[in-house]
Write an enzyme that holds these catalytic residues in place. Structure first.
Site, PDB file in Angstrom:
ATOM      1  N   CYS A   1     -13.516 -35.793  -7.053  1.00 21.24           N
ATOM      2  CA  CYS A   1     -13.096 -36.513  -5.844  1.00 21.24           C
ATOM      3  C   CYS A   1     -14.233 -37.277  -5.180  1.00 21.24           C
ATOM      4  CB  CYS A   1     -12.492 -35.552  -4.826  1.00 21.24           C
ATOM      5  SG  CYS A   1     -10.977 -34.750  -5.377  1.00 21.24           S
TER       6      CYS A   1
ATOM      7  N   HIS B   1      -4.978 -40.294  -1.267  1.00 22.70           N
ATOM      8  CA  HIS B   1      -6.284 -39.969  -1.843  1.00 22.70           C
ATOM      9  C   HIS B   1      -6.346 -40.477  -3.288  1.00 22.70           C
ATOM     10  CE1 HIS B   1      -9.866 -37.917  -2.984  1.00 22.70           C
ATOM     11  NE2 HIS B   1      -9.385 -36.702  -3.171  1.00 22.70           N
TER      12      HIS B   1
ATOM     13  N   CYS C   1     -15.290 -32.898  -0.360  1.00 21.45           N
ATOM     14  CA  CYS C   1     -15.332 -31.807  -1.324  1.00 21.45           C
ATOM     15  C   CYS C   1     -14.942 -32.354  -2.700  1.00 21.45           C
ATOM     16  CB  CYS C   1     -14.381 -30.677  -0.921  1.00 21.45           C
ATOM     17  SG  CYS C   1     -12.645 -31.170  -0.793  1.00 21.45           S
TER      18      CYS C   1
ATOM     19  N   GLY D   1     -14.107 -31.074  -7.119  1.00 22.44           N
ATOM     20  CA  GLY D   1     -13.833 -29.992  -8.043  1.00 22.44           C
ATOM     21  C   GLY D   1     -15.080 -29.208  -8.407  1.00 22.44           C
TER      22      GLY D   1
END
Length: 390
Positions: A82, A346, A376, A378
């Protein structure tokens, strides 16, 4: 600048486009606005989470060629799940700081209507020994685990989600995104606005949505959670489609360079990237590292959380933002002031660059000095960028 964010599903407004097309639209728009830019840009750096099929094969270089930039312009792809788009921005800034380039276009792209999260595989998907070692669980279940451990109720997470929707609705009505959003011509028309934003969202209207991750927890990962967090009893399943980030398609770019490159283009700088950082935490709970990444970046330039005027904390799930606010003491009224991914979606690899643009616009609109973007990712990582308005 960015494209609108569309639903990342076959009925989404960008589904009949390609990732290459979305990036090309942005590069062509930059070239029209600044005709001297293509000849002097040193690199195009893009973040993308799932780099396969239509998103594989060095999409950055492909977009350079598709947009008819000079052949001497190279392209680079980066990936940190992300955080990929923000890492692309940070990589470009680092190269400028080190004197290794003068001008870069950095950003990201993701079309979740064409690819799935973790569709490109990796040990967290296919290597069962690694999965057992790191206690891998679905991200939504990790968000519920955060809520359970920290005591966030369903009302708490729904209240944050409703605030995000209400702020995004207000921002669109007030025209806050008009200067940064580039309409995209699609086979079915023109998309000029984020598709996922909804009006009149309240805590009460969200209350009827069923939890999304209860089955995964009760049937698939209950024993993993009990092994990893024996002190945690039953998981409080509080996340659902209305308080989790929307699955989306989109792309974004940021123009980053030295002051000299800006002068060459006749551009005044809007902000300076003064620090970046990454951090990591438990890969099982996965979503708790943004506070540590932001603190590390701020410490490098001798700033505290109180010194920062505005924050963009990616709304992967409502509990991620609540956890950041709890750990840092940052108030909600300085965080995601124009709404976030819960409201607008997102598009994973693009979101970091989108948030940089949103933060820049809000810092300029409100005439404030410092801003932070943090996300944040993975496997328990976090990324952060600190900006100072010029």
């Amino acid at each position: 600048m960015r494209t609108p964010r569309a639903r990342g599903k076959p009925n989404g407004g960008l589904h009949l486009c390609t990732p290459l097309q979305l990036v090309t639209v942005l590069l062509e728009t930059l070239a029209r606005k600044h005709p001297a830019l293509p000849a002097i840009v040193d690199e195009v750096i893009l973040g993308c989470c799932e780099q396969f099929n239509d998103q594989g094969g060095n999409l950055a270089r492909s977009a350079v060629l598709q947009a008819a930039f000079p052949e001497h312009v190279p392209g680079l792809m980066v990936s940190r799940f992300c955080g990929s788009g923000l890492d692309a921005v940070n990589a470009a800034a680092a190269k400028v700081m080190a004197g290794q380039l003068d001008l870069a276009i950095a950003g990201g792209v993701e079309m979740l209507s064409l690819v799935s999260i973790f569709g490109s595989g990796g040990p967290m998907v296919t290597d069962f020994a690694f999965r057992d070692q790191t206690a891998q669980i679905p991200q939504g279940l990790a968000a519920d685990l955060i809520a359970t451990r920290q005591g966030y109720s369903r009302t708490d997470v729904d209240a944050l989600a409703a605030t995000s929707q209400q702020r995004a609705c207000h921002a669109w009505k007030e025209g806050w995104f008009e200067s940064s959003v580039v309409p995209v011509v699609t086979p079915t028309g023109i998309l000029a606005k984020d598709e996922i934003v909804r009006e009149n969202v309240t805590v009460e209207s969200l209350a009827g949505l069923p939890p999304a991750f209860a089955r995964a927890g009760d049937e698939g990962y209950r024993h993993v959670l009990r092994f990893r967090y024996p002190e945690v009893g039953a998981i409080n399943y509080v996340h659902h489609a209305g308080n989790s980030s929307g699955i989306a398609d989109g792309a974004a770019v940021v123009l980053i360079g030295s002051r000299q490159a800006g002068e060459q283009l006749g551009l005044q700088p809007r902000a300076r990237i003064i620090a970046t950082a990454s951090a990591a935490d438990d890969p099982c709970i996965m979503l708790t590292a943004p506070a540590a990444a932001a603190e590390k970046a701020l410490r490098r330039v001798k700033l505290t959380f109180d010194d920062v005027d505005l924050y963009e904390v990616n709304e992967a799930f409502a509990s991620v933002v609540l956890y950041f606010l709890e750990k840092t003491g940052v108030p909600l009224d300085r965080t995601n002031v124009a709404g976030g991914a819960i409201a607008m979606g997102h598009p994973v690899g693009a979101t970091g660059a989108i948030l940089v643009g949103t933060l820049l616009d809000e810092m300029q609109r409100r005439q404030v000095a410092h801003g932070v973007v943090t996300m944040c990712t993975g496997l328990g990582m976090g990324v952060a960028t600190v900006l100072r308005r010029v």
